[in-house]
Scaffold this active site. Sequence first.
Site: not given
Ligand code: IMO
Ligand code: MG
Length: 432
Positions: A13, A16, A39-41, A224, A239, A305
């Site tokens: 987060d 990116k 991921a959430g962009h 991530q 992750t 989420t």
């Molecule tokens: P972006 O691309 C922030 C975190 C989850 C959890 C851990 C494992 O938006 O930066 P998962 O569902 O991947 O098995 O969860 O990783 N997590 C992220 N936190 N940004 C993300 O993506 C994330 N993708 C997974 O909150 O702690």
């Molecule tokens: Mg994100």
Amino acid sequence: MPAIVVVGGQWGDEGKGRVIDLLAQKADIIARYSAGNNAGHTVINELGEFRLHLVPAGIFYPDKIGLIGNGLVVDPPVLLGEMGNLEARGVSLRGRLFLSDRAHVIMPWHRLIDNLDEKLRGKGAIGTTGRGVGPAFADKVARAGLRVTDLIDPQALRETLSFLVPYKNAVLEKLYGAEPLSLEQIYAEYADYGSRLAPFVTDINVLARDALARGQTLLLEGAQGSLLDLDAGTYPYVTSSVPASLAAGAAIGIGFGPTQISTVLGVYKAYTTRVGNGPMPTELLDETGVLLREGGPRPEYGATTGRPRRCGWFDAVVARYSARLNGLTAAALIRLDVLDRLPAIKVCTAYRIDGRSVETIPASTAALARAQPIYEELPGWQQDTSGVRRFQDLPPEARAYVQRIEDVLGAPVCLISVGPEREQAILAKPIV
Ligand code: IMO
Ligand code: MG
């Protein structure tokens, strides 16, 4: 210019999506290379606000190609939903969005197991996004996955499902005490997804190879952050992506050699956030933490989420570590404006763990959980920076803060964001 990789340097987060949206202007192809719809962009542009989970954030430029690489796990209804939403809002995708035939598919049992497993872990829960991403990667590694190439071929789909469904039902029933899934129902549903996705599926390795041979620019969008990486991160609170979201994973997740990567841009927030469980030494549970979460124009809640993000000071131990792991050639500093109102700003330069001063991330997650941040304090600027567009127009204290972070990273801070809009950015130095 060959391949440019954009990676997150903290716990995800970092911004990116908006960095990709800016850099995409100069690229020919924008590609996601790892992870899934965890991921959430977020991208804000003239068409509105978008939250992308699978489609690369460069898709808004109509002359660009978007790739979803072999390194991803793709949930078909989620991808189709995201594509439908983009099309409905005026972003055409036919002939310019391509999905790798080697990507893995998130199946219904992956989503179920993600959530059942979190419950089974009890206090050891990871705090996953619950999207089935971890179990889909686990099955990829366990050689029990289903790939896009088999999703779009009805006969291969039936054959693969006739092995996988009874196998996964045994796990669901015997391990988790859950209801079994129906092979026929899954077949009908996924054959339909396959036929709808088929026009977008191709061997993207070949597409990338030809583009690089023509001298085109590939922009690779990480997901991530480095501290969530399976190898480098705060294990087990990480992750599960294989290949990694680290810069080195980009080559594998699209299918070319690492020598093609010329630029690695690390994205950092001007402070630190984390969603999900696991240690975060600079987390602030006081009013400053609340100010960081709520004080900016866009409060800190997860794009995937909706969970509140844990917030704290910039952690230079984390930043040095991720700069080294990714081999940064450049960096972006995001949301500098969120610090505008603070009279003083802290940077964690080391940890105190069991009475010792430590300057690198320990492998032991238990040790990291005991880490007490050692802070250096810098003066705040207490001025609105949201309208600043040139580095020299930032208040001197803000420039000093950026320079301090540049020292930590050992890479130039080229891009600074001072607000969520596309134009609220300062290009301080050339990136490539
Ligand atoms: P972006 O691309 C922030 C975190 C989850 C959890 C851990 C494992 O938006 O930066 P998962 O569902 O991947 O098995 O969860 O990783 N997590 C992220 N936190 N940004 C993300 O993506 C994330 N993708 C997974 O909150 O702690
Ligand atoms: Mg994100």
